[in-house]
Design an enzyme around this catalytic site. Structure first.
Site, PDB file in Angstrom:
ATOM      1  N   HIS A 224       0.831  -1.211   0.000  1.00  0.00           N
ATOM      2  CA  HIS A 224       0.000   0.000   0.000  1.00  0.00           C
ATOM      3  C   HIS A 224       0.864   1.258   0.000  1.00  0.00           C
ATOM      4  O   HIS A 224       0.566   2.238  -0.688  1.00  0.00           O
ATOM      5  CB  HIS A 224      -0.904   0.004   1.235  1.00  0.00           C
ATOM      6  CG  HIS A 224      -2.069  -0.940   1.124  1.00  0.00           C
ATOM      7  ND1 HIS A 224      -2.696  -1.464   2.219  1.00  0.00           N
ATOM      8  CD2 HIS A 224      -2.705  -1.449   0.052  1.00  0.00           C
ATOM      9  CE1 HIS A 224      -3.680  -2.256   1.821  1.00  0.00           C
ATOM     10  NE2 HIS A 224      -3.701  -2.267   0.523  1.00  0.00           N
ATOM     11  N   CYS A 521       2.432  -3.478 -18.340  1.00  0.00           N
ATOM     12  CA  CYS A 521       1.516  -2.679 -17.524  1.00  0.00           C
ATOM     13  C   CYS A 521       1.737  -2.894 -16.041  1.00  0.00           C
ATOM     14  O   CYS A 521       0.973  -2.404 -15.219  1.00  0.00           O
ATOM     15  CB  CYS A 521       0.062  -2.978 -17.884  1.00  0.00           C
ATOM     16  SG  CYS A 521      -0.441  -4.673 -17.526  1.00  0.00           S
TER      17      CYS A 521
END
Length: 589
Positions: A224, A521
């Protein structure tokens, strides 16, 4: 798979799987004992850039011996339950309000944490403790500790939620005791935020003008902390050995390119490094696209998005399109499958934001570690190797069919022609089956290369699809047999690992032979230096977080294709991620 976890965790079901699990202790990397002036601590670089500032650390609750708290009289227990429920609801509401005022990844991370704050598993465990006489603070501590232990033993993506659970615990206890919310203090001057780990609520609301860099002892390239740092565009280094010994107030130099934290550096040298980084940043800010090397070799620079708001924000950058539209948002945390019309509305917002530009939509990447209430998942001992991505369609064929119908409907409404790719493809047969369904709806089919088997057989997969997109986050995890959420293994899941780069090269060569595009990606595409190496391998497009688009494009514009190829050859000849990064720096500067 996308670079962070938004799984709906039903804590009440976790303990059922624990009897089949064993916990394995992993030795941490060697820690530097000294934090004397000039000491250089090493970690895993996540976001490039350099910052020089004093350290601040998150605030914590005062230590309380919860075991010494007296029991609640039986007559008072219902009121204590209500007091606890109100505190948990208040914390969840605050997190949702923060999510509503945030955008992109920050909004998703906060919303997922708010959902965890109201999870029936830990709430029920706490209420049972109160029913047995425990005061609310002791009940909260015991319930959260129970699930922290469970999640730690489960490992993988579940273990990633341990920090979130502890953050929720501290916020609920603060609310119960009438204390200020714990978290990051508001500094009086630009500062470097250092911590063992950072919860989503700590990082999602940071002001990048005051928090100029992040460094953590734990975490990995897809934690995170890393995700939010990329969105904020501030230097970030994770898994830093010895960081816990650096006190608040100490001055540090964070180098997000080399992955170092220098404690009390020479001030003149530190300021010179910051000036150099500022010149690079200024050059990046002036880049307006399109993506190309200095000698004109074109490489599309695209953005990763997850909803219409993120797409509209990315449209403000020079991004030439969307290389990864994560569609999980409208599926997670819902009791029923969204209708085709509901999905089409969400997909249409992204297509409209990038009208006339390339948009690549990834079909649902959920299952097992990110369970859907309406899909009927089996219990699995190893979710990372379980039923996820395209595999969920095997027993739930309607999910994929409905999603493709919704994408086709959005395409028709907007007049756009999106490309559509499937996650977790491992065989040519899977690619063929997916491509047939996509083409039957008039759409362009492709697949993700996230599994080593897919990279090895990319030539056969390309017989059935029109493009490939390499997801380096999962490709690194599966290639190195290392959990990408483990701080102890962060150096193994570094996308600079030569084995990972070699598999990328293999897939790219297959694409060149077939005359079909191969993009990247994963988070590797957000690293300007690695983006140049990928270009040298022959990648045709790079898709990164919107905040990274200009940095990647500007770096490409400063080097030639020959330099990129030389850097790629140098990286492929190395034996470690550190050597690979150093070799690329030697060639590209």
């Amino acid at each position: 798979m996308f670079g962070f976890t938004l799984e709906r965790v039903d804590l009440s079901t976790v303990s059922c799987n624990l009897v089949h699990m064993t916990a394995t202790s992993l030795s941490s990397s060697q820690v530097t004992d000294s934090t004397a002036s000039g000491t250089v601590l090493h970690g895993v670089p996540v976001v490039t850039g350099v910052a020089y500032a004093p350290v601040i650390r998150p605030g914590t609750l005062p230590k309380v011996d919860v075991g010494a708290l007296p029991d609640i009289a039986e007559a008072d227990r219902p009121a204590e339950k209500e007091r606890f429920g109100a505190a948990a609801a208040t914390v969840a509401t605050r997190l949702r309000e923060r999510a509503a005022h945030a955008t992109g990844a920050a909004s998703e991370v906060l919303a997922a944490t708010a959902t965890l704050a109201q999870d029936r598993g830990w709430l029920g465990a706490a209420e049972k403790r109160i029913s047995d006489g425990a005061p609310a603070v002791r009940a909260v501590t015991g319930a959260i500790d129970q699930f922290v232990d469970m999640f730690t033993k489960l490992g993988g993506l579940m273990a990633e939620r341990v920090t979130d659970l502890r953050d929720i615990r501290d916020r609920v206890i603060a609310e119960l005791d009438g204390l200020p919310e714990p978290g990051v203090p508001l500094p009086d001057e630009p500062s470097v935020l250092c911590a063992e780990d950072l919860a989503p609520a700590d990082t999602a609301g940071l002001d990048p003008s005051l928090i100029v860099a992040l460094a953590t002892t734990l975490g990995g390239p897809t934690s995170h902390t890393a995700i939010i740092a990329r969105q904020l565009g501030i230097p970030c280094v994770v898994a830093v050995a010895g960081l816990d010994d650096v006190p608040a107030g100490a001055t540090v130099l964070v180098d997000g390119t080399r992955g170092t934290v220098t404690v009390t550096p020479d001030e003149a040298e530190a300021l010179a490094a910051v000036d150099d980084a500022a010149r690079v940043a200024a050059a990046a800010a002036g880049w307006t696209g399109p993506g190309a090397t200095a000698d004109g070799h074109q490489v599309a620079v695209l953005a990763n998005v997850q909803d219409g708001a993120a797409a509209r924000a990315a449209r403000e950058t020079p991004a030439e399109g969307v290389g990864l539209f994560r569609t999980e948002l409208c599926f997670l945390n819902t009791d029923a499958e969204p209708t085709v019309d509901e999905q089409a509305q969400i997909y249409g917002e992204v297509l409209e934001a990038f009208a006339g530009h390339k948009v690549v939509i990834r079909t649902l990447d959920a299952g097992s570690d990110k369970p859907l209430k309406f899909a009927g998942h089996p219990d699995e001992a190893n979710p990372a190797l379980g039923v996820r991505g395209i595999r969920i369609a095997e027993n739930n064929p309607g999910l994929l069919a409905n999603q493709l119908d919704a994408i086709a409907a959005a395409a028709e409404r907007t007049g756009q022609q999106p490309w559509v790719m499937a996650p977790m493809i491992a065989t040519a047969v899977e690619a063929q089956n997916f491509a047939e369904q996509v083409r039957s709806r008039g759409l362009t089919p492709g697949v993700m290369i996230e599994v080593p088997a897919a990279a090895l057989l990319a030539d056969r997969i390309l017989e059935h699809v029109d493009f490939l997109s390499i997801g380096t986050n999962d490709l690194a995890q599966y290639t190195m047999a290392a959990d990408r959420m483990s701080a102890d293994l962060a150096t193994l899941t570094d996308p600079w690992q030569p084995a990972v780069v070699a598999l990328v090269a293999m897939a790219v060569r297959a694409g060149a032979a077939a005359g079909k595009p191969v993009g990247v990606c994963g988070e590797a595409a957000a690293d300007p230096l690695l983006a140049c190496v990928l270009t040298g391998l022959g990648v045709t497009s790079l898709s990164a977080a919107a905040a990274a688009v200009q940095g990647v494009g500007a770096k490409l514009a400063q080097v030639t294709l020959e330099q990129c190829r030389d850097a790629a050859d140098a990286v492929l000849a190395t034996a470690s991620a550190a050597e690979a990064r150093a070799a690329a720096l030697e060639v590209l500067g």
